[in-house]
Design a protein around this motif. Structure first.
Motif: not given
Length: 479
Positions: A122-131, A142-144, A66-75, A133-136
């Motif tokens: 998600x295991x609820x009816x909402x996306x989590x904060x980490x998710x 430029x890979x959204x 996977x290539x998504x790392x939330x706010x950990x942009x270097x990873x 943040x990853x999308x942002x």
């Protein structure tokens, strides 16, 4: 320490991802001519195959890429670069004559990396904060456009146009529960882990790396020093002096380098498999990578379960990572967490805690009820090392000339196999302070009360001896 030269004698302890990637980059791309890898397991003959008795985090059926790392942009950036190299490895293998390939790549599928997609569900009816943040971050990078939200009409339309729509809800959660919140990452997928390590070892040998892979000759008892050189003492009674020793022993690293205590700890994730019969064509097709993405369910929402499409033999792997277990034993005068595996350690263990098995069974019951009649086929503990902050530790050991540590995979290191050694070599050459990863992976400490569980010690709630372990009778589902 003084910088190493192309003729320096370098010993790497451990032939897993961190060790073999380092050896490969030292020899193949940086021209070091005297590199030796020691390992107490014969990963060459076994081809790293866990079904052939190899115990390590790297010796696995498959791993998530996977290539998504939330706010950990270097990873995120390093993972994206690694992805390009996984493509190159696939092409290189395809172009290699069959008789020249490692044995594990001659039979069955020769492809390592599969772009099956990764559904973060998600295991609820909402996306989590980490998710979110990853999308942002992916928007900024430029890979959204590679991400598809299940509740976004524009994303769903784009997924249909690009052929990904059938993987947006493989569990039919919208139909069965009336809600489904997820993001499908079309850039991600999985690799065949043991085949990938066998390929990396093949490349390292081809580049001139020497291998001592043997339960006696390759088993490191301790690492001492003489005349400012590190000395590796092996179980056959020999001393191996070197200009540089790199300990990349995975879950065995804290046993060999006492100084990492408080920085690294050996922990285990819980894994189960379900055997899908080849004659059940409906299930065989549904759980193949053409129709099934990698799934992470309830990540950072209290569930922490993942699954990977069935392999070529029909093995469907499910992992539970909510709790990472510890196992304290005497190592010299210390009590530290050490692996307790199915084959290698004196005390054997193939079971997982009941809490983990129940979490895996809940995932199956809710998301794949058609697998319930099959039951669980096997369980195991996957031992690796956690760092205090989940970042790797690649640096020289303070006060130990000629000794470095390359460890702390923290459950997310495998994806970097093709490229990790490139950054490690820079650090070993003394250029760590010049690179983002050298600074990120440097020797460090933490004064925080909570340090990824490392502050708990033997009295903590994650210790295996405090758990109820699940037996084979627990593998069947209640209904």
């Amino acid at each position: 320490m003084a910088g190493i030269t192309p003729t320096s004698k370098i010993i790497i302890v451990g032939s897993g991802v961190f060790g073999i990637s380092t050896a490969l980059w030292l020899a193949r791309s940086s021209g070091y001519s005297d590199v030796t890898v020691l390992d107490m397991q014969d990963t060459a003959s076994a081809g790293y195959d866990p079904l052939s008795g190899v115990d390590s985090a790297s010796a696995d059926l498959n791993k998530i890429i996977r290539f998504s790392y939330g706010s950990e942009i270097e990873y995120q950036r390093l993972a994206t670069e690694a992805g390009q190299m996984w493509d190159e490895w696939n092409a290189e293998i395809a172009a290699t004559p069959l008789e020249e390939l490692p044995e594990r790549l001659r039979d069955g599928n020769r492809k390592l990396w599969w772009n099956a997609g990764w559904l973060r569900m998600s295991c609820t009816d909402e996306l989590g904060a980490f998710e979110l943040e990853t999308l942002k971050n992916m928007e900024r990078e430029g890979i959204r456009d590679l991400q598809f939200r299940s509740d976004d009409d524009a994303d769903v339309k784009r997924a249909k146009e690009q052929g990904w729509a059938h993987k947006l809800d493989p569990c039919r959660r919208q139909e069965r529960f009336g809600t489904h919140k997820a993001v499908l990452d079309s850039s991600a997928g999985f690799v065949y882990a043991y085949k990938s390590c066998a390929w990396a070892q093949y490349l390292a040998k081809k580049a001139g790396v020497k291998m001592i892979l043997d339960p006696v000759r390759g088993k490191v008892l301790d690492i001492t020093s003489k005349e400012n050189r590190s000395v590796v003492n092996t179980a056959d009674g020999l001393e191996h002096s070197a200009d540089l020793v790199v300990v990349a022993g995975g879950g065995w690293t804290p046993s060999l380098v006492p100084e990492v205590q408080g920085l690294l700890e050996t922990t285990a994730g819980s894994v189960a498999t379900i055997q899908i019969p080849k004659d059940r064509l409906d299930l065989w097709d549904r759980f193949g990578e053409e129709n099934q993405p990698v799934i992470a369910w309830g990540s950072r929402q209290g569930k922490e379960v993942y699954s990977i499409p069935r392999d070529e033999n029909g093995i469907f792997k499910i992992g539970w990572r909510k709790t990472k277990w510890t196992n304290f034993e005497n190592v010299g005068k210390r009590r530290i967490s050490v692996p307790k595996t199915a084959h290698v350690t004196e005390q054997k263990e193939t079971r997982i805690p009941t809490d983990a098995l129940n979490g895996i069974k809940e995932y199956i019951e809710l998301n794949f009820p058609e697998l319930v009649p099959l039951g669980i086929s096997s369980t195991r503990l996957c031992w690796y090392t956690d760092s205090i902050d989940n970042s790797f530790v690649v640096d020289f050991v303070p006060g130990r000339p000629g000794l470095a540590v390359c460890s702390g995979g923290s459950g997310h290191g495998f994806k970097f196999l093709p490229i990790l050694g490139r950054e490690v070599v820079k650090i070993l050459e003394g250029r760590g302070s010049e690179t983002a990863y050298g600074r990120l992976w440097q020797w460090r400490s933490s004064k925080e009360n909570k340090r990824n569980g490392l502050e708990e010690g033997e009295l903590g709630p994650r210790v295996l001896s405090r758990q109820t372990m699940a037996s084979e009778t627990d593998w069947k589902f209640a209904n």
